[in-house]
Design a protein around this motif. Structure first.
Motif, PDB file in Angstrom:
ATOM      1  N   GLN A   1      29.487  42.026  45.447  1.00 54.43           N
ATOM      2  CA  GLN A   1      28.600  40.709  45.601  1.00 54.43           C
ATOM      3  C   GLN A   1      27.610  40.025  44.343  1.00 54.43           C
ATOM      4  N   ILE A   2      27.180  40.999  43.816  1.00 52.56           N
ATOM      5  CA  ILE A   2      26.407  40.455  42.674  1.00 52.56           C
ATOM      6  C   ILE A   2      27.045  39.698  41.457  1.00 52.56           C
ATOM      7  N   LEU A   3      28.424  39.817  41.573  1.00 49.90           N
ATOM      8  CA  LEU A   3      29.273  38.862  40.816  1.00 49.90           C
ATOM      9  C   LEU A   3      28.780  37.630  40.856  1.00 49.90           C
TER      10      LEU A   3
ATOM     11  N   LEU B   1      39.533  35.395  46.302  1.00 49.78           N
ATOM     12  CA  LEU B   1      40.246  34.328  46.909  1.00 49.78           C
ATOM     13  C   LEU B   1      39.076  33.171  47.253  1.00 49.78           C
ATOM     14  N   ASN B   2      38.060  33.840  47.306  1.00 52.39           N
ATOM     15  CA  ASN B   2      36.786  32.703  47.688  1.00 52.39           C
ATOM     16  C   ASN B   2      36.443  31.837  46.344  1.00 52.39           C
ATOM     17  N   LEU B   3      37.015  32.224  45.117  1.00 52.31           N
ATOM     18  CA  LEU B   3      36.328  31.677  43.807  1.00 52.31           C
ATOM     19  C   LEU B   3      36.798  30.117  43.873  1.00 52.31           C
TER      20      LEU B   3
ATOM     21  N   VAL C   1      41.485  31.434  35.930  1.00 55.47           N
ATOM     22  CA  VAL C   1      41.865  32.626  36.003  1.00 55.47           C
ATOM     23  C   VAL C   1      41.836  33.390  37.605  1.00 55.47           C
ATOM     24  N   LYS C   2      41.538  32.387  38.399  1.00 58.16           N
ATOM     25  CA  LYS C   2      41.636  32.656  39.769  1.00 58.16           C
ATOM     26  C   LYS C   2      42.937  33.258  40.107  1.00 58.16           C
ATOM     27  N   SER C   3      44.033  32.421  39.923  1.00 56.31           N
ATOM     28  CA  SER C   3      45.312  32.948  40.273  1.00 56.31           C
ATOM     29  C   SER C   3      45.641  34.179  39.470  1.00 56.31           C
ATOM     30  N   LEU C   4      45.387  34.253  38.149  1.00 60.54           N
ATOM     31  CA  LEU C   4      45.718  35.433  37.703  1.00 60.54           C
ATOM     32  C   LEU C   4      45.180  36.497  38.156  1.00 60.54           C
ATOM     33  N   THR C   5      43.759  36.453  38.518  1.00 64.00           N
ATOM     34  CA  THR C   5      42.992  37.558  39.026  1.00 64.00           C
ATOM     35  C   THR C   5      43.436  38.102  40.285  1.00 64.00           C
ATOM     36  N   LEU C   6      44.033  37.190  41.328  1.00 64.53           N
ATOM     37  CA  LEU C   6      44.420  37.512  42.485  1.00 64.53           C
ATOM     38  C   LEU C   6      45.759  37.980  42.261  1.00 64.53           C
ATOM     39  N   ASN C   7      46.614  37.631  41.475  1.00 64.12           N
ATOM     40  CA  ASN C   7      48.146  38.244  41.365  1.00 64.12           C
ATOM     41  C   ASN C   7      47.768  39.820  40.830  1.00 64.12           C
ATOM     42  N   SER C   8      46.813  39.890  39.687  1.00 60.91           N
ATOM     43  CA  SER C   8      46.738  41.431  39.355  1.00 60.91           C
ATOM     44  C   SER C   8      46.087  42.219  40.221  1.00 60.91           C
TER      45      SER C   8
END
Length: 475
Positions: free
Chosen positions: A281-283, A322-324, A330-337
């Protein structure tokens, strides 16, 4: 106050090359620290080596090894040192090698060090490259304490990356006891090139570890590149235990240069430590403090992918991703990874979570990843329950399952194929089965095809493949 001097190097430095060399320097300095500690230990134990005689009659046969005198599996008598380094009795264990090097070098005077350095470059000295480099590093470190110019002369005569690694050690040692002298030489010598400036500054600044950033910048400014002080300063911050990552984060964010890879790596280390201590959550606070988009994307992708050691952490990282904002590219790339890692750990959880999402390309991707992992782990069960797989995924998931099951048990795969009600799907999976089965057992494959009912559409389709299967196997 340091008086600025002109550094005789003026063109733009290639930062990538310098930093690669700096990493090498750091590794070799680590070697130096090891045997340096051993030096101090031996000195505290009042070891008083006798200088080696330059007689060719001395050999390793005269070295009295008393294994009971040390906790190490290997021991030497520091009072006897052979003239030729080829006669050194080199132990096998890494720690024993470091101890031996420290003991040998401690017993040498300046002339002997120069002699051994010369011998260390001979191609017929049959040692590993790592041992040769560590041996030279120890010799250079000691020579730098009494004759740094001679140590530098030897160092810069080597090829890269040894040249810059040893050269940096020379300036580290030199600046430790004579900072002004090391700076003055660096600013006036003509033996160094523009690319040498990086490791010169690196060595000198590393000798002043603990100085405030302002003083390190002053030294670097005098050497011609003030910005390099930031690199060394940042490296120091992450070399130590990070007790207060929040405080350190804001300090580094304020100083970091956008698009500087070294600075970005430092930020990532601090961010990961902060998240480890405070949770994912600190992110939000971390990303809110970043204005550069490239830095923001790199930190987000790296931090969320780093936070995936357990099932619970992966689920947290997924929900956070998902909430980004959709504006973060990079949201999609992060989710897929994250989904790839999650599916390997718990494919059922991925499938169940995907079912709760509104229709989207990502939902289909997530379902496919979950069912594909199920097909890999539970191929037989997947084939028996293809009716629960989303319609558009039935064929690719069925193919994935039949290929996996064929690798495990072709006969089981054949049984499952015959259970498929949909004729088109059955033919597709049977074709995949035959093409894979024949690679390991062509005869069994042909027998299975020929034993199918002769009036079936499946046999008619598969029989047509048999000639090509034989041709492929016997070209």
């Amino acid at each position: 106050m340091l008086v600025p001097r002109t550094f005789p190097l003026h063109s733009t430095m290639n930062n990538s090359i310098i930093r690669i060399l700096a990493v090498t320097v750091g590794v070799l300095i680590g070697f130096g620290v090891t045997w340096g500690i051993l030096f101090l230990t031996m000195e505290k134990q009042n070891i008083k080596p006798v200088r080696a005689s330059h007689s060719n009659d001395i050999s390793t046969n005269e070295v009295d090894i008393d294994k009971a005198s040390t906790n190490s599996s290997w021991a030497i008598d520091p009072s006897v040192t052979p003239y030729r380094i080829a006669d050194l009795d080199i132990p096998e264990a890494l720690f024993d090698q470091e101890y031996a090097i420290a003991t040998w070098v401690l017993a040498l005077d300046e002339d002997q060090i120069l002699d051994w350095l010369g011998q260390s470059t001979e191609a017929d000295w049959d040692v590993s490259a790592m041992f040769r480099t560590e041996f030279q590093t120890a010799l250079i470190q000691k020579l730098s304490q009494s004759s740094p110019e001679q140590a530098l002369e030897f160092s810069i005569a080597r090829i890269e990356p040894i040249r810059s690694a040893l050269g940096s050690i020379v300036f580290l040692e030199w600046a430790t006891y004579d900072l002004d002298g090391a700076i003055a030489f660096a600013n006036t010598t003509t033996s160094l090139t523009e690319l040498d400036r990086g490791w010169v500054i690196h060595g000198i600044l590393r000798s002043q570890v603990g100085l405030p950033l302002e003083q390190q910048q002053e030294i670097a400014r005098e050497l011609g590149d003030e910005t390099y002080a930031l690199d060394v300063y940042f490296q120091e911050t992450i070399d130590e235990k990070i007790d207060d990552p929040r405080k350190l984060w804001y300090e580094v964010v304020e100083l970091a240069v956008p698009n500087d890879r070294h600075h970005l790596d430092t930020l990532k280390v601090i961010a990961f430590e902060w998240i480890d201590q405070a949770g994912i959550q600190i992110l939000d606070e971390i990303t809110a403090s970043i204005t550069d988009e490239d830095t923001l994307s790199t930190i987000i992708f790296g931090a969320l992918n780093q936070y995936t050691d357990t099932k619970e952490q992966i689920e947290e990282a997924f929900e956070h991703s998902l909430n980004l904002s959709d504006d973060i590219f990079v949201k999609s790339l992060t989710l897929n990874s994250i989904v790839v890692k999650w599916a390997r750990l718990d494919h059922e959880a991925v499938i169940n979570r995907a079912e709760t999402l509104p229709p989207s390309y990502f939902k289909q991707h997530m379902l496919r990843r979950g069912y594909s992992e199920r097909a890999r782990v539970e191929p037989k069960d997947t084939l028996e329950n293809l009716d629960i797989v989303p319609l558009r995924l039935i064929e690719p998931i069925g193919l994935a399952a039949i290929r996996t099951l064929t690798e495990q048990s072709p006969t089981d795969a054949a049984i499952e194929v015959l259970k498929i009600d949909d004729e088109k799907l059955q033919e597709t999976l049977a074709t995949a089965l035959v093409l894979q089965w024949k690679r390991v057992d062509l005869e069994a494959t042909e027998s299975w095809v020929l034993e199918l009912p002769t009036d079936s559409l499946l046999q008619n389709s598969l029989v047509k493949l048999l000639p090509s299967l034989t041709d492929e196997t016997n070209p």
